[in-house]
Design a protein around this motif. Structure first.
Motif, PDB file in Angstrom:
ATOM      1  N   CYS A  82      17.678 -44.652  -1.080  1.00  0.00           N
ATOM      2  CA  CYS A  82      17.414 -44.054   0.240  1.00  0.00           C
ATOM      3  C   CYS A  82      17.921 -44.934   1.377  1.00  0.00           C
ATOM      4  N   GLN A 100      15.842 -40.073  -5.533  1.00  0.00           N
ATOM      5  CA  GLN A 100      15.742 -40.006  -4.074  1.00  0.00           C
ATOM      6  C   GLN A 100      15.300 -38.627  -3.597  1.00  0.00           C
ATOM      7  N   SER A 103      11.619 -38.813  -2.703  1.00  0.00           N
ATOM      8  CA  SER A 103      11.340 -39.508  -1.443  1.00  0.00           C
ATOM      9  C   SER A 103      11.764 -38.678  -0.238  1.00  0.00           C
ATOM     10  N   ARG A 104      12.937 -38.095  -0.330  1.00  0.00           N
ATOM     11  CA  ARG A 104      13.450 -37.332   0.813  1.00  0.00           C
ATOM     12  C   ARG A 104      12.591 -36.121   1.110  1.00  0.00           C
ATOM     13  N   GLU A 108      10.523 -35.582   4.686  1.00  0.00           N
ATOM     14  CA  GLU A 108      10.713 -34.393   5.507  1.00  0.00           C
ATOM     15  C   GLU A 108       9.465 -33.511   5.609  1.00  0.00           C
ATOM     16  N   HIS A 133      10.960 -44.916   6.275  1.00  0.00           N
ATOM     17  CA  HIS A 133      11.564 -43.864   7.099  1.00  0.00           C
ATOM     18  C   HIS A 133      10.532 -43.041   7.880  1.00  0.00           C
TER      19      HIS A 133
END
Length: 283
Positions: A82, A100, A103-104, A108, A133
């Motif tokens: 990431c 990933q 995680s993404r 979001e 993030h």
């Protein structure tokens, strides 16, 4: 007297003889040079730089180590995930690019000031990348291995997210330990649970590529059918998630339907987002 060019040529011969496809020759050569203090820019600008016998032999020795199946990520001690560089060691699974996705999705879709858990956290790449993030979130990072947790702590400190990470040791297949974990987190407290647990079938462990065999069996072996962890993950998630909270897991190739059935039986709805990745929602 040997030079960088001589070392590169010798590494090329080793690489071609080994017939490995884990990495390109350029990646292989640059890793060996970099680990030994020579960045690729120096090699291209000054290929005739003289080497001592010890320096030359050290480069070839490291090259042989990698070509014998030692993972490049362990050799370098890092892996990107990431957009972040994580420290890795032989005590943890090497973060995979495809993971990933988990995680993404959390980055979001977690609500503002969201709270979540990462079960079987390993290096902490899933939870810590979300924390990095999403500066408004808080995570519980859980693993059975004290060595993995030490590395998670180190990565959290490096990323400056330690204050938002509660790192806990727990064997999630042990009912008494999971009861304690649930109690510590709190019933209905989390917005989501994320997990990339061990999911290789025990019978397939010896058939893995040489470089994957160097990774800890504890992080790979998912039992006879490769799904030993999902029932416990679902049981924990059912207790700690808010109504409507989500559980996002990675599973073995072709095991999507079996994992879906296991988790749905714990009062979750399911959506296979793509191969190996399943999103569950607590009813």
């Amino acid at each position: 007297m040997k030079t960088l060019r001589d070392a590169s040529n010798a590494l090329k011969r080793l690489y071609e003889a080994a017939e490995r496809d884990y990495f390109s020759f350029g990646c292989f050569r640059d890793a060996v040079f970099s680990k030994n203090g020579t960045e690729k820019e120096k090699f291209f600008m000054y290929p005739n730089t003289a080497l001592t016998d010890d320096e030359y032999n050290g480069l070839l020795s490291d090259g042989k180590l990698l070509l014998d199946g030692y993972p490049l990520q362990y050799y370098l001690g890092t892996e990107e995930f990431c957009g972040i560089e994580f420290e890795v060691s032989e005590n943890v699974l090497i973060p995979r690019t495809e993971t990933q996705i988990i995680s993404r999705y959390a980055i979001e879709n977690l609500p503002k000031n969201g709270r979540f858990a990462d079960l079987c956290c390993g290096s902490g790449c899933i939870s810590l990348s979300v924390l990095y993030h999403r500066r408004d979130t808080f995570a519980y990072a859980v693993d059975i291995s004290k060595y993995a947790l030490k590395l998670t702590e180190k990565n959290a400190e490096h990323l400056k997210v330690s204050e938002r990470a509660d790192i806990k040791q727990c064997d999630i297949l042990n009912s008494s330990e999971t009861e304690e974990l649930i109690s510590e987190i709190g019933y209905g407290y989390l917005d989501c649970v994320l997990s990339n647990p061990p999911y290789i079938k025990s019978s397939q462990m010896e058939k893995l590529p040489d470089n994957v065999k160097r990774e800890p069996a504890l992080a790979l072996d998912g039992g006879e059918c490769g799904v030993d962890f999902y029932g416990s993950i679902a049981d924990i998630s059912r207790e700690v998630l808010k109504p409507g909270g989500f559980l996002y897991v990675e599973c073995g190739w072709g095991d999507e339907d079996l994992v879906t059935d296991i988790v749905k039986a714990r009062n979750f709805s399911a959506e296979i987002k793509e191969k190996q990745f399943i999103l569950f929602t607590k009813r």
